[in-house]
Motif scaffolding. Structure first.
Motif, mmCIF file in Angstrom:
data_model
loop_
_atom_site.group_PDB
_atom_site.id
_atom_site.type_symbol
_atom_site.label_atom_id
_atom_site.label_comp_id
_atom_site.label_asym_id
_atom_site.label_seq_id
_atom_site.Cartn_x
_atom_site.Cartn_y
_atom_site.Cartn_z
ATOM 1 N N GLU A 4 -10.476 4.166 -2.376
ATOM 2 C CA GLU A 4 -9.780 5.451 -2.537
ATOM 3 C C GLU A 4 -8.470 5.303 -3.309
ATOM 4 N N ILE A 5 -7.868 4.113 -3.207
ATOM 5 C CA ILE A 5 -6.643 3.859 -3.967
ATOM 6 C C ILE A 5 -6.987 3.386 -5.373
ATOM 7 N N SER A 6 -7.958 2.493 -5.477
ATOM 8 C CA SER A 6 -8.312 1.910 -6.777
ATOM 9 C C SER A 6 -8.730 2.966 -7.787
ATOM 10 N N THR A 7 -9.492 3.955 -7.346
ATOM 11 C CA THR A 7 -9.939 5.021 -8.247
ATOM 12 C C THR A 7 -8.753 5.805 -8.793
ATOM 13 N N LYS A 8 -7.795 6.108 -7.918
ATOM 14 C CA LYS A 8 -6.603 6.834 -8.340
ATOM 15 C C LYS A 8 -5.800 6.014 -9.343
ATOM 16 N N LEU A 9 -5.682 4.718 -9.101
ATOM 17 C CA LEU A 9 -4.929 3.855 -10.002
ATOM 18 C C LEU A 9 -5.595 3.761 -11.370
ATOM 19 N N GLU A 10 -6.912 3.714 -11.394
ATOM 20 C CA GLU A 10 -7.636 3.656 -12.669
ATOM 21 C C GLU A 10 -7.368 4.918 -13.489
ATOM 22 N N ASN A 11 -7.341 6.054 -12.826
ATOM 23 C CA ASN A 11 -7.076 7.315 -13.527
ATOM 24 C C ASN A 11 -5.648 7.350 -14.076
ATOM 25 N N ILE A 12 -4.689 6.902 -13.262
ATOM 26 C CA ILE A 12 -3.297 6.875 -13.726
ATOM 27 C C ILE A 12 -3.154 5.963 -14.934
ATOM 28 N N GLU A 13 -3.803 4.812 -14.880
ATOM 29 C CA GLU A 13 -3.743 3.886 -16.021
ATOM 30 C C GLU A 13 -4.295 4.540 -17.284
ATOM 31 N N ALA A 33 2.069 -3.631 -13.506
ATOM 32 C CA ALA A 33 2.538 -4.673 -12.593
ATOM 33 C C ALA A 33 2.286 -4.267 -11.134
ATOM 34 N N THR A 34 2.569 -2.998 -10.820
ATOM 35 C CA THR A 34 2.326 -2.492 -9.459
ATOM 36 C C THR A 34 0.848 -2.540 -9.112
ATOM 37 N N LYS A 35 0.021 -2.145 -10.052
ATOM 38 C CA LYS A 35 -1.432 -2.159 -9.839
ATOM 39 C C LYS A 35 -1.936 -3.577 -9.623
ATOM 40 N N SER A 36 -1.466 -4.529 -10.436
ATOM 41 C CA SER A 36 -1.895 -5.923 -10.316
ATOM 42 C C SER A 36 -1.461 -6.513 -8.981
ATOM 43 N N ASN A 37 -0.250 -6.180 -8.564
ATOM 44 C CA ASN A 37 0.256 -6.646 -7.277
ATOM 45 C C ASN A 37 -0.606 -6.136 -6.136
ATOM 46 N N LEU A 74 9.405 4.359 -26.125
ATOM 47 C CA LEU A 74 9.724 3.062 -25.530
ATOM 48 C C LEU A 74 9.864 3.179 -24.013
ATOM 49 N N ASN A 75 10.498 4.253 -23.567
ATOM 50 C CA ASN A 75 10.644 4.484 -22.128
ATOM 51 C C ASN A 75 9.284 4.671 -21.456
ATOM 52 N N CYS A 76 8.392 5.386 -22.133
ATOM 53 C CA CYS A 76 7.042 5.586 -21.595
ATOM 54 C C CYS A 76 6.268 4.272 -21.549
ATOM 55 N N ASN A 77 6.480 3.421 -22.546
ATOM 56 C CA ASN A 77 5.845 2.099 -22.538
ATOM 57 C C ASN A 77 6.323 1.273 -21.344
ATOM 58 N N THR A 78 7.621 1.393 -21.031
ATOM 59 C CA THR A 78 8.176 0.671 -19.884
ATOM 60 C C THR A 78 7.569 1.175 -18.578
ATOM 61 N N ILE A 79 7.435 2.486 -18.464
ATOM 62 C CA ILE A 79 6.812 3.078 -17.272
ATOM 63 C C ILE A 79 5.378 2.582 -17.127
ATOM 64 N N TYR A 80 4.669 2.519 -18.232
ATOM 65 C CA TYR A 80 3.281 2.029 -18.226
ATOM 66 C C TYR A 80 3.233 0.564 -17.793
ATOM 67 N N SER A 81 4.112 -0.262 -18.344
ATOM 68 C CA SER A 81 4.142 -1.691 -18.008
ATOM 69 C C SER A 81 4.464 -1.902 -16.534
ATOM 70 N N ASN A 82 5.418 -1.150 -16.024
ATOM 71 C CA ASN A 82 5.775 -1.263 -14.606
ATOM 72 C C ASN A 82 4.611 -0.845 -13.709
ATOM 73 N N PHE A 83 3.879 0.171 -14.140
ATOM 74 C CA PHE A 83 2.720 0.606 -13.370
ATOM 75 C C PHE A 83 1.650 -0.487 -13.331
ATOM 76 N N ILE A 131 0.832 -1.196 0.000
ATOM 77 C CA ILE A 131 0.000 0.000 0.000
ATOM 78 C C ILE A 131 0.873 1.255 0.000
ATOM 79 N N SER A 132 1.949 1.233 0.757
ATOM 80 C CA SER A 132 2.864 2.368 0.785
ATOM 81 C C SER A 132 3.452 2.624 -0.603
ATOM 82 N N GLU A 133 3.827 1.566 -1.292
ATOM 83 C CA GLU A 133 4.379 1.695 -2.649
ATOM 84 C C GLU A 133 3.364 2.309 -3.595
ATOM 85 N N VAL A 134 2.124 1.862 -3.482
ATOM 86 C CA VAL A 134 1.071 2.365 -4.366
ATOM 87 C C VAL A 134 0.795 3.845 -4.109
#
Length: 226
Positions: free
Chosen positions: A189-198, A175-179, A164-173, A131-134
């Protein structure tokens, strides 16, 4: 009826008390483990504002021109004013250097100090580190995208590498969201923020835009300020 020896009686009483104490200690420990909170302190970013007006439409009309010049073109509301943001900076010193360079070419601007509100999540969970990481994710992505934009603007990388760098950032995100979803479930409150970032990152990696550097800057403004 057979009497229990005195010392045996004492031993039994102490044993019972010990069990009760241990049970209480274990119960308290489990509550402390499961009932916790995760908090991220207040953070600040420093924005270069190229225009300010009470009318959002008036500021928005200038956004496209700024984007054609590598600026974010993000409209930010502060109090009763709307500001046209060119970029965000983690350090005020960096923002001051940019402001000075712009003023040397007779371009007026101002520095806005923007406070990113503290975040706190309370609940019964064990995956505190996840949760802290997210919670730190928006600011970390901002810094990563900022580095890509600077590298692109200074010709350290070309647009293809930047994408390509932006694609990597997206892929890493992702993975973080799935974790987070796997280990922590659905904390709204976290899930909504993550959906917007995605959504913002996906747009960055899929949509065509005449000025990719400007789109990167606009995206990290969205992630931090929307």
């Amino acid at each position: 009826m057979k009497k229990i020896p005195f010392f045996t009686s004492i031993f039994l009483v102490l044993a019972v008390l010990c069990c009760v104490s241990c049970g209480s200690l274990i119960s308290t420990t489990m509550i402390n483990i499961l009932s916790t909170s995760v908090e991220i302190e207040t953070q600040h970013v420093y924005a270069i504002s190229m225009a300010c007006d009470k009318s959002k439409d008036s500021v928005q009309e200038k956004a496209q021109m700024l984007q054609s010049q590598n600026g974010a073109g993000y409209v930010y509301k502060s109090g009763d004013d709307f500001h046209l943001i060119a970029s965000l900076y983690e350090n005020k010193t960096d923002a001051e250097k940019v402001k000075k360079k712009l003023e040397e070419t007779n371009i007026s601007c101002e520095i806005l100090t923007i406070e990113i509100s503290p975040q706190k999540v309370e609940g019964n969970f064990q995956q505190k580190s996840v949760i802290s990481e997210v919670l730190k994710t928006p600011f970390e992505i901002f810094k990563e995208l900022y580095d890509v934009a600077v590298s692109l603007d200074t010709n350290l990388i070309n647009e293809t590498t930047a994408k390509l760098n932006c694609n990597t950032i997206y892929s890493n995100f992702i993975a973080t969201k799935s974790n987070f979803q796997t280990l922590c479930g659905n904390i709204q409150e976290i899930s909504t923020k993550l959906e917007n970032i995605e959504k913002f990152l996906k747009n960055l990696t899929t949509e065509s835009f005449s000025n990719f550097s400007a789109l990167i800057k606009f995206t990290y403004c969205q992630i931090l300020l929307d």
